[in-house]
Design a protein around this motif. Structure first.
Motif, PDB file in Angstrom:
ATOM      1  N   SER A 158       0.470   2.624  14.102  1.00  0.00           N
ATOM      2  CA  SER A 158       1.780   1.605  14.587  1.00  0.00           C
ATOM      3  C   SER A 158       2.551   1.153  13.226  1.00  0.00           C
ATOM      4  CB  SER A 158       1.233   0.425  15.142  1.00  0.00           C
ATOM      5  OG  SER A 158       0.573  -0.266  14.176  1.00  0.00           O
ATOM      6  N   ASP A 159       3.671   0.949  13.310  1.00  0.00           N
ATOM      7  CA  ASP A 159       4.753   0.392  12.225  1.00  0.00           C
ATOM      8  C   ASP A 159       5.341  -0.935  12.774  1.00  0.00           C
ATOM      9  OD1 ASP A 159       6.110   0.530  10.098  1.00  0.00           O
ATOM     10  OD2 ASP A 159       7.743   1.744  10.811  1.00  0.00           O
TER      11      ASP A 159
ATOM     12  N   ILE B  21       7.513   2.027   7.669  1.00  0.00           N
ATOM     13  CA  ILE B  21       7.466   3.404   7.672  1.00  0.00           C
ATOM     14  C   ILE B  21       8.691   3.875   8.107  1.00  0.00           C
ATOM     15  CG2 ILE B  21       6.254   5.469   8.812  1.00  0.00           C
ATOM     16  CD1 ILE B  21       3.839   3.543   8.982  1.00  0.00           C
ATOM     17  N   LYS B  22       9.321   3.344   8.974  1.00  0.00           N
ATOM     18  CA  LYS B  22      10.642   3.782   9.503  1.00  0.00           C
ATOM     19  C   LYS B  22      11.860   3.963   8.311  1.00  0.00           C
ATOM     20  CE  LYS B  22      14.098   3.216  12.846  1.00  0.00           C
ATOM     21  NZ  LYS B  22      14.653   2.085  14.232  1.00  0.00           N
ATOM     22  N   MET B  23      11.465   2.976   7.442  1.00  0.00           N
ATOM     23  CA  MET B  23      12.544   3.017   6.113  1.00  0.00           C
ATOM     24  C   MET B  23      12.523   4.148   5.361  1.00  0.00           C
ATOM     25  SD  MET B  23      13.017  -0.975   5.408  1.00  0.00           S
ATOM     26  CE  MET B  23      11.204  -1.337   4.804  1.00  0.00           C
ATOM     27  N   LEU B  24      11.463   4.975   5.511  1.00  0.00           N
ATOM     28  CA  LEU B  24      10.839   5.942   4.507  1.00  0.00           C
ATOM     29  C   LEU B  24      11.556   7.403   5.002  1.00  0.00           C
ATOM     30  CD1 LEU B  24       7.225   5.042   4.062  1.00  0.00           C
ATOM     31  CD2 LEU B  24       9.476   4.435   2.531  1.00  0.00           C
ATOM     32  N   SER B  25      12.135   7.474   6.216  1.00  0.00           N
ATOM     33  CA  SER B  25      12.521   8.556   6.846  1.00  0.00           C
ATOM     34  C   SER B  25      13.625   9.415   5.805  1.00  0.00           C
ATOM     35  CB  SER B  25      13.179   8.392   8.185  1.00  0.00           C
ATOM     36  OG  SER B  25      14.454   7.465   8.074  1.00  0.00           O
ATOM     37  N   ASP B  26      14.456   8.710   5.138  1.00  0.00           N
ATOM     38  CA  ASP B  26      15.274   9.433   4.155  1.00  0.00           C
ATOM     39  C   ASP B  26      14.630   9.967   2.946  1.00  0.00           C
ATOM     40  OD1 ASP B  26      17.115   8.739   6.094  1.00  0.00           O
ATOM     41  OD2 ASP B  26      17.961   7.076   5.051  1.00  0.00           O
ATOM     42  N   LEU B  27      13.483   9.648   2.459  1.00  0.00           N
ATOM     43  CA  LEU B  27      13.008  10.395   1.569  1.00  0.00           C
ATOM     44  C   LEU B  27      12.369  11.745   1.654  1.00  0.00           C
ATOM     45  CD1 LEU B  27      11.061   7.098   0.177  1.00  0.00           C
ATOM     46  CD2 LEU B  27      13.140   7.857  -0.438  1.00  0.00           C
ATOM     47  N   SER B  28      12.915  12.834   0.798  1.00  0.00           N
ATOM     48  CA  SER B  28      12.765  14.169   0.900  1.00  0.00           C
ATOM     49  C   SER B  28      11.268  14.544   1.059  1.00  0.00           C
ATOM     50  CB  SER B  28      13.436  14.986   0.269  1.00  0.00           C
ATOM     51  OG  SER B  28      13.229  14.675  -1.172  1.00  0.00           O
ATOM     52  N   ASN B  29      10.327  13.823  -0.030  1.00  0.00           N
ATOM     53  CA  ASN B  29       9.048  14.185  -0.234  1.00  0.00           C
ATOM     54  C   ASN B  29       8.046  13.442   0.736  1.00  0.00           C
ATOM     55  OD1 ASN B  29      10.654  14.422  -2.806  1.00  0.00           O
ATOM     56  ND2 ASN B  29       8.713  15.843  -3.004  1.00  0.00           N
TER      57      ASN B  29
ATOM     58  N   VAL C 244       0.937  -1.261  -0.016  1.00  0.00           N
ATOM     59  CA  VAL C 244      -0.066   0.020   0.142  1.00  0.00           C
ATOM     60  C   VAL C 244       0.751   1.125  -0.020  1.00  0.00           C
ATOM     61  CG1 VAL C 244      -1.610   1.243   1.207  1.00  0.00           C
ATOM     62  CG2 VAL C 244      -2.056  -1.345   1.078  1.00  0.00           C
ATOM     63  N   ILE C 245       1.923   1.132   0.974  1.00  0.00           N
ATOM     64  CA  ILE C 245       2.764   2.330   0.864  1.00  0.00           C
ATOM     65  C   ILE C 245       3.461   2.528  -0.298  1.00  0.00           C
ATOM     66  CG2 ILE C 245       4.948   3.263   2.043  1.00  0.00           C
ATOM     67  CD1 ILE C 245       3.870   2.076   4.706  1.00  0.00           C
ATOM     68  N   GLU C 246       3.855   1.304  -1.045  1.00  0.00           N
ATOM     69  CA  GLU C 246       4.827   1.513  -2.300  1.00  0.00           C
ATOM     70  C   GLU C 246       3.662   2.104  -3.372  1.00  0.00           C
ATOM     71  OE1 GLU C 246       6.133  -2.237  -3.114  1.00  0.00           O
ATOM     72  OE2 GLU C 246       8.338  -2.082  -1.847  1.00  0.00           O
ATOM     73  N   SER C 247       2.498   1.657  -3.253  1.00  0.00           N
ATOM     74  CA  SER C 247       1.409   2.214  -4.314  1.00  0.00           C
ATOM     75  C   SER C 247       1.293   3.794  -4.230  1.00  0.00           C
ATOM     76  CB  SER C 247       0.286   1.444  -4.292  1.00  0.00           C
ATOM     77  OG  SER C 247       0.411   0.138  -4.508  1.00  0.00           O
ATOM     78  N   ALA C 248       1.215   4.249  -2.888  1.00  0.00           N
ATOM     79  CA  ALA C 248       1.008   5.496  -2.694  1.00  0.00           C
ATOM     80  C   ALA C 248       2.170   6.490  -3.173  1.00  0.00           C
ATOM     81  CB  ALA C 248       0.640   5.637  -0.969  1.00  0.00           C
ATOM     82  N   ILE C 249       3.350   5.846  -2.831  1.00  0.00           N
ATOM     83  CA  ILE C 249       4.318   6.676  -3.291  1.00  0.00           C
ATOM     84  C   ILE C 249       4.668   6.723  -4.798  1.00  0.00           C
ATOM     85  CG2 ILE C 249       7.026   6.683  -3.564  1.00  0.00           C
ATOM     86  CD1 ILE C 249       7.067   5.597  -0.607  1.00  0.00           C
ATOM     87  N   HIS C 250       4.198   5.632  -5.587  1.00  0.00           N
ATOM     88  CA  HIS C 250       4.184   5.508  -7.087  1.00  0.00           C
ATOM     89  C   HIS C 250       3.314   6.522  -7.398  1.00  0.00           C
ATOM     90  CE1 HIS C 250       4.420   3.639 -10.822  1.00  0.00           C
ATOM     91  NE2 HIS C 250       3.022   3.877 -10.762  1.00  0.00           N
ATOM     92  N   VAL C 251       2.046   6.302  -6.914  1.00  0.00           N
ATOM     93  CA  VAL C 251       0.926   7.484  -7.444  1.00  0.00           C
ATOM     94  C   VAL C 251       1.410   8.853  -7.462  1.00  0.00           C
ATOM     95  CG1 VAL C 251      -1.124   8.279  -6.972  1.00  0.00           C
ATOM     96  CG2 VAL C 251      -1.081   5.918  -6.721  1.00  0.00           C
TER      97      VAL C 251
END
Length: 206
Positions: A150-151, A156-164, A122-129
């Motif tokens: 919760s994570d 979700i923790k792995m996304l912390s380095d993405l600027s957007n 779901v998270i990957e789909s959201a970022i792709h969209v």
């Protein structure tokens, strides 16, 4: 859940002659297993095209009256071998979520996704969209806010380095959640199985 439904449920019980020793259970049919009561009124927000056979058996055996949020869902459940009375009560929305007047545009343009513990897909789909939508709009600054209770998988923790990408994990008060809705330009709900519950209704109301 909006308190606006309870007077409507009471009126329905009186009209149908139901005794007030019934348990009002809100959720998908398996939720009635967690309530120690012989008979149930079930208010299900499960709005999808899949009703499992064991759910139908559970409703037929334990539920005195099934309440649904829309006519389309009522018609769908009627075709799923449900033999208990079915009524429609639109849940509405609390005044707490009323919209505010916006005097400025958000900067950056903000997309908000709210969930319990979103799966990786779901998270990957959201970022792709988001990336696909803004790939040709270089002049527009944007951000995706992912809010989760919760994570559990540490995704979700792995996304912390993405600027957007901005992530918020943990419980939020109603005030905090409403303020988050106010910050968003678009509410993103990506799930094949999540019911059309209160989050998208609250988003649209604000």
């Amino acid at each position: 859940f909006p308190v606006t439904i309870f007077p409507k449920v009471r009126k329905l019980m009186i009209k149908e002659g139901h005794s007030f020793d019934l348990a009002l259970t809100i959720g998908i049919p398996p939720a009635i297993k967690k309530v120690l009561a012989k008979n149930h009124l079930l208010f299900s927000m499960w709005e999808t095209d899949t009703i499992y056979p064991e759910w139908a058996r559970l409703v037929n055996n334990k539920v005195k009256h099934l309440i649904l949020p829309s006519e389309s869902q009522a018609n769908f459940w009627k075709g799923a071998d449900i033999n208990v009375p079915i009524s429609v009560i639109e849940p509405g929305i609390d005044e707490f979520w009323k919209p505010i007047m916006r005097y400025h545009k958000n900067e950056p343009f903000t997309i908000l996704m709210v969930g319990d513990s979103p799966r990786k897909s779901v998270i990957e789909s959201a970022i792709h969209v988001c990336m696909r939508a803004f790939s040709s709009l270089k002049e527009i600054k944007w951000q995706l806010i992912i809010k989760a209770r919760s994570d559990d998988m540490g995704i979700i923790k792995m996304l912390s380095d993405l600027s957007n990408i901005k992530t918020i994990v943990g419980e939020s008060s109603r005030d905090e959640l409403r303020n988050l809705y106010y910050q968003a330009d678009i509410g993103l709900c990506l799930s094949r199985f999540e019911e059309y519950g209160m989050i998208p209704r609250e988003m649209m109301a604000t």
